[in-house]
Each structure stands twice: as C-alpha cells, then as structure tokens.
Design a protein around this motif. Sequence first.
Motif, mmCIF file in Angstrom:
data_model
loop_
_atom_site.group_PDB
_atom_site.id
_atom_site.type_symbol
_atom_site.label_atom_id
_atom_site.label_comp_id
_atom_site.label_asym_id
_atom_site.label_seq_id
_atom_site.Cartn_x
_atom_site.Cartn_y
_atom_site.Cartn_z
ATOM 1 N N ALA A 121 0.715 -0.706 0.042
ATOM 2 C CA ALA A 121 -0.091 -0.274 -0.087
ATOM 3 C C ALA A 121 0.829 1.181 0.209
ATOM 4 N N ALA A 122 1.734 1.179 0.764
ATOM 5 C CA ALA A 122 2.620 2.431 1.021
ATOM 6 C C ALA A 122 3.927 2.220 -0.376
ATOM 7 N N LEU A 123 4.286 1.290 -1.082
ATOM 8 C CA LEU A 123 4.825 1.154 -2.431
ATOM 9 C C LEU A 123 3.565 1.710 -3.301
ATOM 10 N N PHE A 124 2.104 1.418 -3.423
ATOM 11 C CA PHE A 124 1.425 1.858 -4.548
ATOM 12 C C PHE A 124 1.347 3.500 -4.415
ATOM 13 N N LEU A 125 1.174 4.137 -2.603
ATOM 14 C CA LEU A 125 0.961 5.737 -2.412
ATOM 15 C C LEU A 125 1.942 6.332 -3.085
ATOM 16 N N VAL A 126 3.716 5.994 -2.301
ATOM 17 C CA VAL A 126 4.202 7.129 -3.053
ATOM 18 C C VAL A 126 4.373 6.964 -4.456
ATOM 19 N N GLY A 127 4.595 5.831 -5.187
ATOM 20 C CA GLY A 127 3.914 5.793 -6.564
ATOM 21 C C GLY A 127 3.204 6.729 -7.098
#
Length: 171
Positions: A121-127
Amino acid sequence: RTSGRARTFLSRFVLFLPLLVVGLVALIPVWFTRGQDTEQITQLTGRTKVWSALMDDPRPQIEVWLGQGLGDKSFLGLPIDSAWFAMYSEQGLIGVALGVAIMAVLIATTIIRPPGLARSAALFLVGYCMIAFVTEVGLGDASPYILHLTVAASLLMSPPHDDTTSDPVHL
C-alpha cells in the motif's frame, strides 16, 4: 518472488503482454495523442513553456534559495502544473531539497521493509504521488498528496506484524 500465485500471475502477464500489445498497436497512438499534435505532446500541452519561462526568470539570490512565498501556483498568469517547479517558485531550492529528501526517505523505507500489505500500500501511494508530482501541484503545501504520503509513512513506520509471537489464547 515470494508467492507461487504471484510468480504464476507474473509469468502469464509477461507471456500475454506482447500479444496484447500487438493486438492493440494501432489503438495505442490514437489513445496517446488524444487529438493533440506532435508539438503539444512534446511540450506537455504547453507546460514546458511555463517551466522554461519560470527557470529563465531573473530572481534575487535569496529568492532562488528561499522562494517568493506561497501563491496561487502560477507564473505570469499561467498555471505551473508541476509540484517541483511550484516548490521552486514558492519555496526555492531549500523547499525542493526538502521535498526530495522526503521522497527519498519514503522510497528507501519502502525498499527495506519486508514484503507485506503495508509495504504494498505504501509503495502504491508513493509511486502514485511521484507520478502525479510531474504534472500536478501539491507537494509544497497542504494537499491530498501530502495526506497520501502521510498515510504511506504511517504504514511504513508501524512495526511489522509477526504471527509467530502472537498467541490468541493469551491476548
């Protein structure tokens, strides 16, 4: 790499992606241009003209470093439409450096976390935010993008859940 289902999905995706691309090759340029000519596409529909004018504008040295203060995210009446150029205009090189530092810490933290739902989820938001900051403003002030990055940071800063130490009988 960690799940058999994920490896199966990835191998099927890699296998069928070329077939899909070949089948849709005629539609890709039509979708990508969406009625724009080559000049509009290469200049991001005029955004690069504003960015070039902003960077070429003579500014006092203190304004280069500290910026001119918060404004309406425009230059000469035209929208800036880039988080990085808007930060340079309003908060100077120091603001841009802080924005880069925030993004670098979030990316590094995302990379070193063990695989899991919070990391995904964090990777999606940062990306998502990294892509949006190219043609959207919102990194240098209160915006939904800062909320997204705050949620990503909270997901990354929570301790990873360890199922081996939890005992449901003694909770």
